[in-house]
Design a protein around this motif. Structure first.
Motif, PDB file in Angstrom:
ATOM      1  N   ASP A  72      -8.237   6.471   9.808  1.00 36.08           N
ATOM      2  CA  ASP A  72      -8.805   7.317   9.695  1.00 36.08           C
ATOM      3  C   ASP A  72      -9.538   8.296   7.655  1.00 36.08           C
ATOM      4  O   ASP A  72      -9.883   8.054   7.746  1.00 36.08           O
ATOM      5  N   ARG A  74     -10.984   5.679   6.198  1.00 35.71           N
ATOM      6  CA  ARG A  74     -11.740   5.223   6.164  1.00 35.71           C
ATOM      7  C   ARG A  74     -13.289   5.754   6.693  1.00 35.71           C
ATOM      8  O   ARG A  74     -13.983   5.897   6.031  1.00 35.71           O
ATOM      9  N   PHE A  75     -12.882   6.266   8.347  1.00 31.58           N
ATOM     10  CA  PHE A  75     -14.022   7.150   8.338  1.00 31.58           C
ATOM     11  C   PHE A  75     -13.738   8.645   8.302  1.00 31.58           C
ATOM     12  O   PHE A  75     -15.006   9.189   8.624  1.00 31.58           O
ATOM     13  N   GLY A  76     -12.792   9.124   8.620  1.00 30.05           N
ATOM     14  CA  GLY A  76     -12.215  10.138   8.605  1.00 30.05           C
ATOM     15  C   GLY A  76     -13.079  11.136   9.633  1.00 30.05           C
ATOM     16  O   GLY A  76     -13.014  10.526  10.573  1.00 30.05           O
ATOM     17  N   SER A  77     -13.228  12.971   9.202  1.00 32.06           N
ATOM     18  CA  SER A  77     -13.217  13.704  10.213  1.00 32.06           C
ATOM     19  C   SER A  77     -14.535  13.359  10.691  1.00 32.06           C
ATOM     20  O   SER A  77     -16.080  13.077   9.992  1.00 32.06           O
ATOM     21  N   PHE A  78     -15.576  14.323  11.408  1.00 34.78           N
ATOM     22  CA  PHE A  78     -17.298  14.329  11.820  1.00 34.78           C
ATOM     23  C   PHE A  78     -17.156  12.998  12.854  1.00 34.78           C
ATOM     24  O   PHE A  78     -18.275  12.673  12.643  1.00 34.78           O
ATOM     25  N   ILE A  79     -16.512  11.666  12.959  1.00 37.00           N
ATOM     26  CA  ILE A  79     -17.082  10.645  13.501  1.00 37.00           C
ATOM     27  C   ILE A  79     -16.240  10.407  14.207  1.00 37.00           C
ATOM     28  O   ILE A  79     -14.732  10.523  14.883  1.00 37.00           O
ATOM     29  N   ASP A 108     -25.792   5.544  13.871  1.00 39.77           N
ATOM     30  CA  ASP A 108     -25.577   5.608  12.216  1.00 39.77           C
ATOM     31  C   ASP A 108     -23.503   4.998  12.522  1.00 39.77           C
ATOM     32  O   ASP A 108     -23.324   4.117  11.040  1.00 39.77           O
ATOM     33  N   SER A 109     -22.838   5.768  12.944  1.00 39.21           N
ATOM     34  CA  SER A 109     -21.713   4.941  12.726  1.00 39.21           C
ATOM     35  C   SER A 109     -21.316   4.167  12.990  1.00 39.21           C
ATOM     36  O   SER A 109     -20.265   3.181  12.423  1.00 39.21           O
ATOM     37  N   LYS A 334     -16.648  13.461  22.053  1.00 39.75           N
ATOM     38  CA  LYS A 334     -16.773  14.733  20.642  1.00 39.75           C
ATOM     39  C   LYS A 334     -17.420  13.801  19.951  1.00 39.75           C
ATOM     40  O   LYS A 334     -17.026  12.796  19.401  1.00 39.75           O
ATOM     41  N   PHE A 335     -17.909  13.866  19.026  1.00 42.49           N
ATOM     42  CA  PHE A 335     -18.555  13.502  17.211  1.00 42.49           C
ATOM     43  C   PHE A 335     -19.845  12.462  18.601  1.00 42.49           C
ATOM     44  O   PHE A 335     -20.413  11.467  17.267  1.00 42.49           O
ATOM     45  N   GLU A 337     -22.692  11.495  18.699  1.00 44.57           N
ATOM     46  CA  GLU A 337     -24.422  12.594  18.052  1.00 44.57           C
ATOM     47  C   GLU A 337     -25.783  12.065  18.957  1.00 44.57           C
ATOM     48  O   GLU A 337     -26.592  12.898  19.590  1.00 44.57           O
TER      49      GLU A 337
ATOM     50  N   ASN C 126     -30.466   6.864  12.938  1.00 50.01           N
ATOM     51  CA  ASN C 126     -31.232   6.846  14.449  1.00 50.01           C
ATOM     52  C   ASN C 126     -31.485   8.258  14.997  1.00 50.01           C
ATOM     53  O   ASN C 126     -31.566   8.487  15.652  1.00 50.01           O
ATOM     54  N   ARG C 361     -24.790  11.496   9.114  1.00 48.91           N
ATOM     55  CA  ARG C 361     -23.805  10.312  10.008  1.00 48.91           C
ATOM     56  C   ARG C 361     -24.030   8.941   8.638  1.00 48.91           C
ATOM     57  O   ARG C 361     -23.250   8.427   8.585  1.00 48.91           O
ATOM     58  N   ALA C 365     -20.425   8.475   7.605  1.00 49.00           N
ATOM     59  CA  ALA C 365     -19.610   7.763   8.698  1.00 49.00           C
ATOM     60  C   ALA C 365     -19.138   6.051   7.180  1.00 49.00           C
ATOM     61  O   ALA C 365     -20.361   5.752   6.717  1.00 49.00           O
ATOM     62  N   GLY C 368     -15.377   6.912   3.157  1.00 45.11           N
ATOM     63  CA  GLY C 368     -13.896   7.243   3.107  1.00 45.11           C
ATOM     64  C   GLY C 368     -13.365   5.945   2.886  1.00 45.11           C
ATOM     65  O   GLY C 368     -12.547   5.261   1.722  1.00 45.11           O
ATOM     66  N   ASP C 369     -13.942   5.208   2.786  1.00 50.94           N
ATOM     67  CA  ASP C 369     -14.175   3.298   3.247  1.00 50.94           C
ATOM     68  C   ASP C 369     -14.616   2.849   1.199  1.00 50.94           C
ATOM     69  O   ASP C 369     -14.428   2.265   1.039  1.00 50.94           O
TER      70      ASP C 369
END
Ligand SMILES: Nc1ncnc2c1ncn2[C@@H]1O[C@H](COP(=O)(O)OP(=O)(O)O)[C@@H](O)[C@H]1O
Ligand SMILES: Nc1ncnc2c1ncn2[C@@H]1O[C@H](COP(=O)(O)OP(=O)(O)O)[C@@H](O)[C@H]1O
Ligand code: SF4
Ligand code: SF4
Ligand code: SF4
Lengths: 386, 278, 447, 298
Positions: A72, A74-79, A108-109, A334-335, A337, C126, C361, C365, C368-369
């Motif tokens: 969390d 490292r990736f946080g919200s909306f992912i 992208d994530s 959820k999230f 995209e 994307n 994203r 995305a 945080g890292d």
């Protein structure tokens, strides 16, 4: 449910829910020195990994069995969750049995995850495939072959074993078999959804993520045999197609809930990466050419593969009509995209074809579903009540 | 003696601390009042109460630093600082070995990485949602009809903490009710609530390096159940002072002493400046 | 906290920039009425030079979305798009553009043409692909894909370049058919030559920010220059504009003029700005006299400050190289870390500010890292704030201000105690921060 | 709520008596409906008008849900029976709806609150095209198809922003009686917007407004505006066009109704007993089942 099916399904559930990758570790113990390569779910050329003598391991997140503590941050919200659970598994050592990880640019994530993974888990082989998104170009096949070759070279270096064409053709054949069995399983359910529970074939299928394909083939054959002689009576239900959960997977209880609320699932896109090709990949000739050309021309549609020649929203309507489904249930992580975007065009096309649909969002880590249950039940009620 | 004050106008409670310096710095007294609807008034009341506690005349206070979410509303303050800087400084004063601060207040939680002299190296805060804050706990207490002071100790008695997924402070009410309806014990429900928040907080806190010397501050530090839950999830002990709730105000007071410098000018507080009553 | 000081610089270039952008919208309107053909294009690693060869006007949906946001007009189209079924969590750039299309809103009120071709130059993002697919659908326009492999190896591969060049040539054919115009190779080379000159000037402008004080803000001011960069890069107007900008800023630099009377903090910015609150956001920096000396966002269209230029002797190949490797969106995440690190070192920065943007994203995305990398591995103070680049509903002013103030308070404090370092010194090169959880944590979970 | 069955028929005992119980997160509501038509008639053969003409609402009840849902359901039902002057044993069929529908052991059927809302709203306003239901934690928009069928719906999930408990909190904070918040908001001359989406965090914004001297009506009106904005968004997503019925506990508050009208620029219809519409819809669907099975004939 016949006892044979029950125990088979139970066995699969144990394999799937074992976060510590017990099956993989056992396989590695039985094959000293052999490598296991994880892959992010939607599509991976598993044949290459197999032909290199390695075990491909499909990763579909960790469901609600893992608390996010590090990812969390490292990736946080909306992912979406799967990105985080996959990283969390890596950071907490759960992926230690894997010698490498394979990603591709599905979104992208996931793409950024590949590189965050690389930084945080130094020493693991991490590769990123670019799967061509323009199948109509004259150069696409050649490019993809080159990409496979690049990956093959890396695998050779990692495993110390030559990746030759014969081995590849053999791998293609055994995966063809696997996909054919899965198609049969899906066909069986589409023909008699009251006898074959979606949650069961889901588990049967997902267990394959952790098993050598040969073992999985046996398991599937066993499953096909025992599932076929179910004897439930058809209930008053709505026949639906599920769309949208191709990457992050809905919790098993949610799949059950959907069936229990009165839906017969005729088709779904769960674990899509396992059933990527619409037919057999030629197991003769230049194997890389076969794989590349099948990816470009004979793969199933999905929100993360682009083929402007055949538009997904048309294909979904066509599939729904072909199967005689009454409605489409969108099950979107959820999230996620890509799935969110596709919903817009899907919706337009379905409305034009007067096919009802419902959109549900889920998170793999959820385990209470009161709201979702209300929504599915309402949907069923709206189609069943006069 | 030079005398200064720090006033932390929080969303829920207003804290004021009077500090004095002659040679060393001492905390002379402190006070806590509910913030309520009138932020200005709360700041004044807190400040005056702290003066009374310390036996200091309000006029004798040379410098006031305001902090907390209502800091810009303090009419009699000399300057403002963010609560992040203040909590770091306050925690460092209480425990000089502090390297990480976890502050849980009424509306937000934060983690601060602190340097040797109490300086902020890095910090994170929760997002714009009351999920997992002191308010979440207060709400749970209310739904269960248990006093805020009791929920912590009660949660420690949990044998089988329930699993709480809802992060929403409002929705958690029905989660709690449905667990009670299922016959779960209040302590197990509370245990679950505390654990859920602890996990959330720790996952936030991991964004800064958590180094040994973890100090907890803010109102929630008075909740022993939360302290324990956090320690469990962190896998480390925390330092919690009796005055932890006042760390922000204390930090502000320390900054005030610093800012006062040599030019000590008394009488920042004048009764005539006060907000008219009534 | 200091007095807020006006931080914006206004010179000739600002007037010129406005004229150029208005002219662009005029050309688009002409195109809508039978003028030159318009072709939709994405900003990232765009191939505007190809369009020059056809005398075609680029239509950048991103610029439209940006303009809507900065003029506080983005919410309505976003809501209109959500009515069509877009999720709250879809990229709001897309929603604003599609919503505006459906509602017939344009940022300047001038008419926009239906593009002859919606050319999806898939360079990194994307979401682009979905965006263009939808844009073509809602406008009933032909759609083509230009698939650019992601930069997944340290250097681009020959296969990658060949694949792109082949596709570029296929697009040329397609454009010939669709526009009824012939591809003018000489004009193409000329456009590539212009691009190289623009890039040279732009790169030099960016290098001016290495001075202390920096004569311009490489985030907020850079955005002013980015519109012309995308629209006019391959044209003589572009060359003229950027050479003027270089002169103007160079003079300013020579006079030793900075943005404030005294520059207090130098930061590197990561992530796009919150366009609906552009001013407010800028003022938060101004309050602390902090300037951006470099930004990743300004390299979305191309990354030239490290030396790459288009090459008129190899026009197709240099287009391919640009798309592949020399813009921030197609470079991998770790390469972005490296880019920022170089900025800190070579542009003499004190700190990094990451603006997390909910919509995007591609940028966010994993930030945080990234933050962990800078604060924990390199020891560079890094601030992380969240909002959005298009959707005004995600900007919480009080919250962002609070974080900003706390951050600069800390920097100030560090400066007063002599622990704030700048540039190379800022990077402690002290790995050993917490990269992965401690071994004890691993064991706990495995049991 | 109209009582359509003719007075003469009402004096007789109903041929079927069906209860709808809506177990909501804050309140449990019950409605008793009587069928005054022939016992064997298949409801499907009647037009909606004919069906409605033979139905009569005989009693209603409301209690706080609390922890024990089943008990609340009993109490609410007893209250409805008392109002109808009938004994519990006269009830043929119980349809449960709402969040706690599965906890009612004595139910004959459970129906989701969305289906129930739609059917109930359609019964009361046969020209309704959409329904907005704002309860204590839930906000739902329903697009109606023919005969009160659910065509599309959207609910808030994960976040309680814009629901009834938001108002309850605000009322408590402003020290206004819940009964009067709605009317008080009508006195606003300058609604003050609330920017925080969070039902909980909005409190501090409210405090800010109070201390900045904003009047209570203006604050309340601002809250209602933000609530209306959220509702309008949900409604747009179900493609609301045409008559809108506003139900649920919050529909009792005039301020909310007016804000929604202002936002949507259409008149909004509110049934007299807005929070009972869900229970009514459940009862009506239950009645149809009963008629289809002719279960009560014996
Ligand atoms: N005696 C207590 N026992 C347990 N919790 C408490 C106690 N006093 C206050 N709290 C908690 O502390 C919170 C307020 O913390 P505080 O740091 O004052 O926040 P803020 O600065 O936002 O007002 C309350 O929401 C409550 O949960
Ligand atoms: N007497 C009242 N006057 C005005 N509003 C009320 C009153 N009682 C309840 N409400 C409002 O109605 C909401 C509850 O609505 P309801 O539809 O009963 O919810 P649920 O079905 O979720 O329990 C409360 O949150 C409150 O906002
Ligand atoms: S679930 Fe969707 S967003 Fe998440 S990784 Fe998969 S494709 Fe990407
Ligand atoms: S996701 Fe980011 S890069 Fe992609 S279109 Fe949206 S704002 Fe642009
Ligand atoms: S209402 Fe609940 S979920 Fe929504 S913002 Fe507030 S606490 Fe978070």
């Amino acid at each position: 449910m016949p006892a044979a099916t029950e125990s088979l399904v139970e066995r699969c559930r144990e394999i799937v829910e074992d976060l510590s990758l017990g099956e993989v570790r056992r396989w590695k113990e039985a094959h000293p020195g052999a490598r296991a390569i994880g892959y992010f779910p939607v599509y991976a050329p598993v044949e290459l990994i197999h032909a290199a003598g390695m075990l491909p391991v499909g990763l579909n997140g960790a469901g609600d069995r893992l608390d996010l503590q590090y990812a969390d941050a490292r990736f946080g919200s909306f992912i979406c969750s799967i990105v985080k659970t996959t990283l969390e598994m890596g950071l907490t050592g759960l992926l230690d049995p894997l010698d490498g990880m394979l990603f591709s640019g599905i979104c992208d994530s996931a793409r950024n995850l590949a590189f965050v993974f690389e930084r945080n888990l130094p020493g693991k082989y991490v590769d990123f495939l670019h799967l061509p998104q323009n199948p109509s170009s004259a150069a696409s096949t050649e490019f993809l072959k080159g990409e496979y070759r690049r990956m093959g070279d890396a695998l050779e270096k990692l495993g110390g074993r030559k990746l030759d064409d014969d081995a590849l053709r053999a791998s293609i054949a055994v995966y063809n078999e696997n996909r054919k069995l899965l198609r049969d399983l899906y066909g069986l359910r589409a023909a008699s959804p009251h006898q074959v529970r979606t949650s069961d074939i889901y588990l049967l299928q997902r267990a394959g993520n952790f098993l050598p394909v040969e073992t999985h083939n046996e398991l599937l054959r066993e499953g096909l045999g025992s599932l076929a002689d179910g004897e439930a009576k058809p209930r008053d239900s709505v026949r639906i197609v599920i769309e949208g959960a191709f990457c992050e997977q809905p919790p098993l209880d949610l799949i059950r809930l959907i069936e229990d609320a009165g839906c017969y699932v005729l088709d779904d896109d769960f674990l899509l990466g396992r059933r990527w090709f619409t037919g057999d990949v030629p197991a003769y000739g230049d194997p890389l050419e076969s794989l590349a050309s099948c990816y470009l021309n004979h793969s199933v549609y999905s929100s993360v593969r682009h083929d402007f020649r055949n538009r997904r929203h048309k294909l979904l309507v066509e599939k729904t009509q072909r199967l005689g489904a009454q409605a489409v249930l969108f099950l979107i992580a959820k999230f996620c995209e890509p799935a969110y975007f596709d919903y817009v065009l899907f919706k337009r096309e379905l409305e034009a074809a007067a096919i009802p649909h419902l959109l549900l969002e889920f998170e793999e880590k959820a385990f209470t579903f009161d709201r979702l249950r209300t929504e599915v039940e309402t949907f069923v009620e709206s189609l069943l009540f006069d | 003696m030079r005398i200064a004050a720090g006033v932390d106008v929080g969303s829920t409670q207003t804290k004021a601390v009077i500090v004095g310096e002659d040679g060393g710095i001492r905390m002379l007294g402190y006070a806590l009042v509910d913030t309520g609807a009138n932020v200005q008034r709360a700041a004044e009341n807190g400040f005056l109460a702290a003066c009374r506690e310390s036996g200091v005349e309000p006029e004798g206070v040379g410098y006031v630093v305001g902090t907390g979410y209502g800091r810009y509303k303090i009419t009699f303050g000399n300057t403002q600082m963010t609560e992040i800087s203040c909590h770091a400084r306050g925690a460092h004063y209480l425990f000089p070995s502090t390297r990480t601060v976890i502050d849980m207040g009424g509306q937000d939680s934060k983690a601060i990485s602190v340097g040797e002299h109490g300086e902020v190296l890095d910090f994170v805060m929760n997002d714009k949602c009351a999920a997992g804050t002191g308010r979440f706990l207060a709400n749970a207490a209310e739904v269960l009809g248990i006093g805020l002071e009791e929920i912590g100790p009660l949660s420690l008695r949990a044998r089988h903490p329930v699993k709480i997924t809802t992060v929403c402070t409002v929705f958690v009410e029905s989660d709690i009710l449905s667990y009670l309806a299922q016959g779960k014990k209040p302590e197990d429900v509370l245990g679950g609530v505390h654990l859920a928040i602890a996990r959330r907080t720790v996952s936030l806190a991991r964004r800064v390096p958590i180094e040994p010397g973890i100090t907890m501050t803010g109102g929630v530090s008075r909740n022993t159940g939360m302290v324990r839950a956090l320690e469990e999830v962190l896998g480390a002990k925390m330092q919690v002072s009796q005055q932890a709730h006042f760390a922000g105000a204390l930090g502000a007071g320390l900054f005030a002493i610093e800012k006062m410098g040599e030019s000590f000018e008394s009488g920042i507080w004048r009764a005539s400046n006060a907000t008219p009553r009534g | 906290m200091g007095e807020t000081q006006a931080s914006e610089y206004r010179g000739d270039i600002h007037r010129q920039q406005r004229d150029l952008m208005l002219r662009w919208y005029q050309r688009l309107e002409e195109s809508a009425h039978g003028g030159p053909p318009a072709v939709s294009l994405m900003i990232s690693g765009n191939c505007v030079e190809l369009l020059e060869a056809f005398g075609a006007v680029p239509l950048y949906p991103e610029v439209n979305a940006l303009q809507l946001a900065i003029r506080h007009q983005s919410l309505d189209p976003i809501l209109a798009a959500e009515e069509l079924g877009y999720a709250a969590d879809n990229c709001a750039y897309v929603k604003a553009d599609i919503g505006a299309l459906v509602k017939g809103i344009t940022p300047t009120g001038t008419e926009l043409p239906v593009p002859k071709l919606v050319l999806c130059n898939f360079v990194g993002c994307n979401t682009y692909v979905k965006w263009f697919e939808h844009a073509a659908e809602f406008q009933n326009a032909p759609l083509a894909m230009l698939d650019v492999p992601f930069l997944r190896t340290a250097e681009p591969r020959a296969e990658d370049v060949a694949y792109i060049v082949c596709q570029l040539k296929e697009i040329v054919k397609q454009l010939e058919e669709l526009t009824g115009r012939r591809f003018d190779y000489d004009r193409f080379r000329e456009a590539v030559r212009c691009s190289a000159r623009v890039e040279e000037a732009w790169s030099r402008i960016k290098h001016l920010a290495r001075r202390t004080p920096t004569p311009f803000d490489a985030y907020f001011d850079a955005i002013t220059l980015m519109g012309p960069l995308y629209v006019y890069r391959g044209s003589p107007e572009g060359v003229e504009f950027f050479e003027l900008a270089l002169r103007e800023l160079q003079e300013k630099a020579e006079r030793g003029e900075g943005i404030y009377d005294q520059e207090r903090f130098r930061v590197v910015m990561e992530g796009p700005p919150p366009y609906p609150f552009f001013r407010t956001f800028r003022d938060m920096f101004a309050a602390w006299k902090a300037t951006a000396v470099a930004s990743t966002y300004s390299t979305v269209g191309g990354l030239w400050e490290f030396g790459f230029r288009h090459d008129p002797d190899h026009p197709f190949e240099s287009l391919a190289m640009h798309m592949l490797a020399h813009n921030v969106t197609n470079r991998n995440y770790l390469q972005r870390y490296d880019q920022i690190r170089r900025y800190v070192e070579e542009w003499d920065a004190d700190a990094v500010v990451i603006h997390f943007v909910k919509s995007c994203r591609l940028f966010s995305a994993g930030q945080g890292d990234m933050r962990g990398y800078f604060t924990q591995q390199l020891g560079v103070p890094t601030l992380y704030v969240e909002s959005d680049l298009e959707d005004p509903r995600y900007f919480s002013e009080a919250q962002i201000r609070n974080r900003m103030d706390a951050f600069f308070e800390a920097l100030e404090h560090a400066r007063s105690t002599g622990t704030l370092h700048r540039g190379v010194a800022a990077i402690r090169h002290a790995p050993g921060g917490e990269i992965a959880p401690a071994a004890s944590d691993r064991l706990k979970i495995l049991q | 709520m109209p009582h359509r069955a003719a007075e003469a028929e009402r004096s007789q005992a109903p041929t079927a008596l069906v209860a709808g119980v809506d177990v909501g997160s804050s309140h449990t509501k019950s409605v008793l409906v009587g069928w005054f038509g022939e016992p064997g008639v298949a409801a499907g053969l009647l037009s909606p008008e004919e069906f409605a003409a033979r139905v009569c609402i005989l009693g209603r009840g409301t209690v706080r849900t609390g922890v024990e849902m089943e008990k609340a359901a009993h109490t609410a039902l007893d209250e409805a029976c008392r109002a109808a002057g009938l004994g519990r044993r006269a009830i043929h069929y119980v349809a449960a709806t709402g969040l706690g529908r599965y906890s009612i052991g004595f139910r004959d059927i459970q129906i989701t609150e969305i289906t129930s809302d739609a059917r109930g709203a359609f019964f009361v306003f046969p020209h309704a095209a959409a329904v907005m239901d704002i309860g204590s934690q839930s906000t739902r928009a329903i697009g109606l198809g023919d005969a009160g069928r659910v065509r599309q719906f959207k609910t808030n999930d994960k976040c309680a922003a814009g629901s009834g408990s938001f108002i309850v909190r605000a009322a408590r904070y402003l020290q206004v009686d819940l009964e009067s918040v709605g009317d008080l908001a009508l006195e606003a001359n300058h609604p003050h917007p609330i920017s925080s989406i969070c039902a909980v965090l909005a409190e501090s914004e409210i405090i800010n407004h109070v201390s900045a001297g904003v009047s209570v009506p203006n604050i309340l009106a601002g809250i209602y505006d933000s609530l209306a904005d959220r509702s309008a968004l949900l409604l747009k997503r179900v493609g609301q066009a045409g008559e809108l019925v506003f139900i649920g506990g919050v529909a009792r508050q005039q301020g909310a109704v007016r804000a929604l009208e202002r936002r949507l620029k259409i008149p909004v219809r509110v049934p007299e007993f807005c929070e009972h519409v869900g229970a009514l819809g459940a009862a009506l669907l239950g009645l149809k089942r009963v008629l289809a099975n002719a279960r009560f004939a014996a």
